[in-house]
Design a protein around this motif. Structure first.
Motif, PDB file in Angstrom:
ATOM      1  N   LEU A 177       0.838  -1.212   0.000  1.00 25.70           N
ATOM      2  CA  LEU A 177       0.000   0.000   0.000  1.00 25.70           C
ATOM      3  C   LEU A 177       0.871   1.260   0.000  1.00 25.70           C
ATOM      4  CD1 LEU A 177      -2.832  -1.041   2.497  1.00 25.70           C
ATOM      5  CD2 LEU A 177      -3.051  -0.673   0.032  1.00 25.70           C
ATOM      6  N   GLY A 178       1.900   1.247   0.854  1.00 29.37           N
ATOM      7  CA  GLY A 178       2.809   2.400   0.914  1.00 29.37           C
ATOM      8  C   GLY A 178       3.546   2.574  -0.398  1.00 29.37           C
ATOM      9  N   PHE A 179       3.920   1.447  -0.992  1.00 34.92           N
ATOM     10  CA  PHE A 179       4.636   1.494  -2.270  1.00 34.92           C
ATOM     11  C   PHE A 179       3.749   2.127  -3.351  1.00 34.92           C
ATOM     12  CE2 PHE A 179       5.379  -0.497  -6.414  1.00 34.92           C
ATOM     13  CZ  PHE A 179       6.694  -0.129  -6.635  1.00 34.92           C
ATOM     14  N   LEU A 180       2.501   1.673  -3.414  1.00 40.29           N
ATOM     15  CA  LEU A 180       1.587   2.223  -4.429  1.00 40.29           C
ATOM     16  C   LEU A 180       1.408   3.727  -4.231  1.00 40.29           C
ATOM     17  CD1 LEU A 180      -1.179  -0.533  -4.693  1.00 40.29           C
ATOM     18  CD2 LEU A 180       0.549   0.068  -6.388  1.00 40.29           C
ATOM     19  N   LEU A 181       1.232   4.114  -2.980  1.00 37.66           N
ATOM     20  CA  LEU A 181       1.053   5.534  -2.664  1.00 37.66           C
ATOM     21  C   LEU A 181       2.299   6.334  -3.068  1.00 37.66           C
ATOM     22  CD1 LEU A 181      -0.683   7.699  -1.064  1.00 37.66           C
ATOM     23  CD2 LEU A 181       0.725   7.114   0.917  1.00 37.66           C
ATOM     24  N   GLY A 182       3.460   5.863  -2.620  1.00 37.78           N
ATOM     25  CA  GLY A 182       4.703   6.596  -2.880  1.00 37.78           C
ATOM     26  C   GLY A 182       5.109   6.569  -4.341  1.00 37.78           C
ATOM     27  N   PHE A 183       4.896   5.419  -4.993  1.00 37.74           N
ATOM     28  CA  PHE A 183       5.277   5.296  -6.393  1.00 37.74           C
ATOM     29  C   PHE A 183       4.407   6.210  -7.255  1.00 37.74           C
ATOM     30  CE2 PHE A 183       5.432   3.229 -10.566  1.00 37.74           C
ATOM     31  CZ  PHE A 183       6.801   3.079 -10.714  1.00 37.74           C
ATOM     32  N   GLY A 184       3.102   6.181  -6.955  1.00 39.38           N
ATOM     33  CA  GLY A 184       2.170   7.044  -7.716  1.00 39.38           C
ATOM     34  C   GLY A 184       2.534   8.507  -7.533  1.00 39.38           C
ATOM     35  N   ALA A 185       2.792   8.888  -6.266  1.00 37.67           N
ATOM     36  CA  ALA A 185       3.130  10.290  -5.988  1.00 37.67           C
ATOM     37  C   ALA A 185       4.443  10.672  -6.672  1.00 37.67           C
ATOM     38  CB  ALA A 185       3.229  10.509  -4.486  1.00 37.67           C
ATOM     39  N   GLY A 186       5.421   9.753  -6.649  1.00 35.48           N
ATOM     40  CA  GLY A 186       6.730  10.024  -7.253  1.00 35.48           C
ATOM     41  C   GLY A 186       6.630  10.204  -8.762  1.00 35.48           C
ATOM     42  N   VAL A 187       5.885   9.310  -9.411  1.00 33.06           N
ATOM     43  CA  VAL A 187       5.727   9.407 -10.867  1.00 33.06           C
ATOM     44  C   VAL A 187       4.990  10.708 -11.220  1.00 33.06           C
ATOM     45  CG1 VAL A 187       4.598   8.374 -12.886  1.00 33.06           C
ATOM     46  CG2 VAL A 187       5.800   6.912 -11.254  1.00 33.06           C
ATOM     47  N   LEU A 188       3.957  10.991 -10.459  1.00 29.99           N
ATOM     48  CA  LEU A 188       3.194  12.226 -10.701  1.00 29.99           C
ATOM     49  C   LEU A 188       4.097  13.451 -10.556  1.00 29.99           C
ATOM     50  CD1 LEU A 188       0.283  13.214 -11.256  1.00 29.99           C
ATOM     51  CD2 LEU A 188       0.031  13.522  -8.794  1.00 29.99           C
ATOM     52  N   TYR A 189       4.936  13.436  -9.518  1.00 24.87           N
ATOM     53  CA  TYR A 189       5.859  14.556  -9.298  1.00 24.87           C
ATOM     54  C   TYR A 189       6.788  14.727 -10.507  1.00 24.87           C
ATOM     55  CZ  TYR A 189       9.847  17.184  -7.533  1.00 24.87           C
ATOM     56  OH  TYR A 189      10.858  18.088  -7.396  1.00 24.87           O
ATOM     57  N   GLY A 190       7.352  13.604 -10.987  1.00 19.11           N
ATOM     58  CA  GLY A 190       8.266  13.658 -12.134  1.00 19.11           C
ATOM     59  C   GLY A 190       7.586  14.267 -13.350  1.00 19.11           C
ATOM     60  N   ILE A 191       6.332  13.880 -13.586  1.00 17.48           N
ATOM     61  CA  ILE A 191       5.600  14.381 -14.759  1.00 17.48           C
ATOM     62  C   ILE A 191       5.285  15.874 -14.601  1.00 17.48           C
ATOM     63  CG2 ILE A 191       3.407  14.203 -16.024  1.00 17.48           C
ATOM     64  CD1 ILE A 191       3.484  11.169 -15.318  1.00 17.48           C
ATOM     65  N   VAL A 192       4.847  16.250 -13.398  1.00 16.79           N
ATOM     66  CA  VAL A 192       4.505  17.661 -13.170  1.00 16.79           C
ATOM     67  C   VAL A 192       5.746  18.542 -13.363  1.00 16.79           C
ATOM     68  CG1 VAL A 192       3.736  19.344 -11.428  1.00 16.79           C
ATOM     69  CG2 VAL A 192       2.529  17.177 -11.679  1.00 16.79           C
ATOM     70  N   VAL A 193       6.885  18.069 -12.866  1.00 19.12           N
ATOM     71  CA  VAL A 193       8.121  18.854 -13.018  1.00 19.12           C
ATOM     72  C   VAL A 193       8.519  18.969 -14.491  1.00 19.12           C
ATOM     73  CG1 VAL A 193      10.614  18.873 -12.521  1.00 19.12           C
ATOM     74  CG2 VAL A 193       8.978  18.394 -10.709  1.00 19.12           C
TER      75      VAL A 193
END
Lengths: 246, 233
Positions: A65-81
């Motif tokens: 669950l933590g992985f899904l949360l963190g991975f999703g947030a990380g990928v989203l951050y990379g795209i937004v940047v």
């Protein structure tokens, strides 16, 4: 052929580790270092009577669950940047602080501030890996070949086509690599959360064994932790080889 | 500058004179600073995306997507330029891969073929759209001379085979290349760029480097380069 060689070398290093462990255990003959055979017997018992599966499932669930949360947030951050580079400039400092703060400190702070519950572990795991995955994705997207964008624009490729045919395939290898690193980190963070403050899971079992100085059981739980990590690692590598053919 | 339909116009000029920029403006990748700066059959490219869809671009580097097969790369262009009907894609792909001798490599990935083959795929990607105008930006400059010579020959064959239906605008700074390919050469000066010379070359294709007439044209253009374009050779 090359893959088989690679596997033989990987396996031989594990065999060497166990052999050194066995020799050291015999030479030292202390209770702090039981021989691997003794640990294997304990591990077998834990698996055979089903004792191992409850803690393993709990730790895996929190990790996933933590992985899904963190991975999703990380990928989203990379795209937004990538889309808004200014956001990257603004957030870089905060991201660096989050990434370079010792993980143990983050775990202690999280457990104190949010309390010892499932949500805390999931949030902590998500937070720690989101910074790593986010940095990885940000850097991967920064290296995206802008000449390909020019080519796509000249061929009038619409945004959905560009996303589907360019960005997603480009991101698959870094996402798999970030996922592999992220999962091992998530697994460790969940484990440490349990060691330091959560009365359930692999980490807690290990801590309990430590408190009664039961080294064979402690090492058996630790082996289970490492074996799970190695299995996930191999599965991810297999997925990488199947998906990335270019 | 007027470019005649069906011509093979070569823009010849020193590095940095804006040849590639001009191609980008024609293709709509860059906006011209004034209205109707670029028109195709009287239509301003700025306000008519359909005009830009009738163009295809070959760049200096192949710019292939490494995660797609060679066929997939050509399909990328067909989908982008919305070539219809879709049922024709297979036929177009077969036809143009065949024309450049790459039929058996269609399902290879770019890293599995040579640089020259990759550039041929870039030409197929452009040509398979059957564009009215083909823009080519020093497409052979990264290749060794033997490979480049072969590709020049294939390009001219392709263009001739289709009875010069496509207008080619080709950028180079190589005078020999220009005279081997062009029906018309436009010489540009170093910045601030302007046209200093135009030359129609009325010689048949395929042209060979040892052709005396061609050599005379090349000498003439070299002289122009030195005297009018101010480029020391």
């Amino acid at each position: 052929m090359e893959q088989t060689k690679e596997r033989v070398f990987q396996a031989s290093s594990l065999v060497a580790l166990v052999a050194v462990w066995e020799l050291l255990a015999r030479a030292l003959d202390v209770s702090a270092l039981p021989p691997p055979t003794q640990v294997v017997v304990v591990l077998y018992d834990l698996l055979a009577d089903g004792t191992a599966f409850g803690p393993l499932a709990s730790t895996l669930r929190r990790t996933a669950l933590g992985f899904l949360l963190g991975f999703g947030a990380g990928v989203l951050y990379g795209i937004v940047v990538y889309v808004y580079p200014r956001f990257g400039d603004v957030s870089r400092g905060l991201f660096d602080i989050a990434m370079f703060t010792p993980t143990l400190v983050i775990i202690f702070l999280g457990l104190i501030m949010l309390g010892s519950n499932d949500y805390t572990v999931v949030i902590l795991v998500g937070f720690v890996i989101s910074t790593n995955v986010g940095t990885y994705m940000r850097d991967a997207l920064r290296d995206f070949d802008q000449d390909l964008v020019g080519m796509a624009v000249s061929y009038k490729a619409a945004l959905p086509q560009r996303v589907r045919a360019m960005y997603v395939p480009y991101l698959i290898p870094p996402m798999l690599a970030a996922g592999r690193i992220g999962f091992s980190l998530a697994w460790k963070v969940a484990f440490l959360c349990e060691v330091f403050g959560f009365p359930e899971g692999l980490g807690w079992e290990l801590r309990a064994s430590y408190q009664i100085y039961d080294m064979p059981t402690l090492l058996a739980w630790l082996s289970l932790f490492i074996i799970t990590l190695l299995v996930v690692e191999q599965l991810t590598r297999f997925a990488e080889r199947s998906v990335v053919r270019w | 500058m007027d470019i005649a339909q069906g011509s093979f116009t070569v823009l010849l000029g020193p590095s940095g004179c804006g040849k590639s920029t001009l191609l980008n403006v024609i293709n709509g990748l860059l906006r011209p600073t004034s209205a109707e700066a670029i028109t195709v059959e009287g239509v301003d490219v700025r306000h008519n995306p359909e005009v830009a869809r009738r163009m295809a671009y070959v760049f200096q580097a192949p710019r292939l997507l490494k995660w797609k097969t060679l066929r997939g790369n050509v399909e990328f262009g067909l989908r982008g330029l919305n070539v219809q009907p879709r049922e024709r894609w297979g036929e177009l792909i077969e036809k143009y891969f065949g024309a450049v001798g790459l039929t058996e490599y269609m399902d290879y990935y770019p890293h599995q073929v040579s640089g020259g083959m990759q550039q041929r795929v870039a030409i197929v990607r452009a040509w398979a759209n059957e564009p009215q105008i083909l823009l080519m930006d020093e497409p052979f400059s990264h290749l060794d001379e033997l490979t480049a010579a072969g590709l020049r020959r294939q390009l001219v064959e392709l263009w001739m085979r289709e009875e010069r239906r496509r207008t080619i605008v080709f950028v180079t700074h190589d005078i020999s290349e220009a005279v081997q390919l062009a029906s018309d050469v436009v010489v540009l000066t170093p910045p601030p760029s302007r046209i200093c010379h135009r030359r129609h070359i009325d010689l048949p294709w395929p042209r060979t480097v040892d052709d005396d007439e061609l050599f005379e044209v090349e000498k003439e253009l070299r002289k122009v380069f030195i005297e009018k374009a101010g480029v020391p050779l």
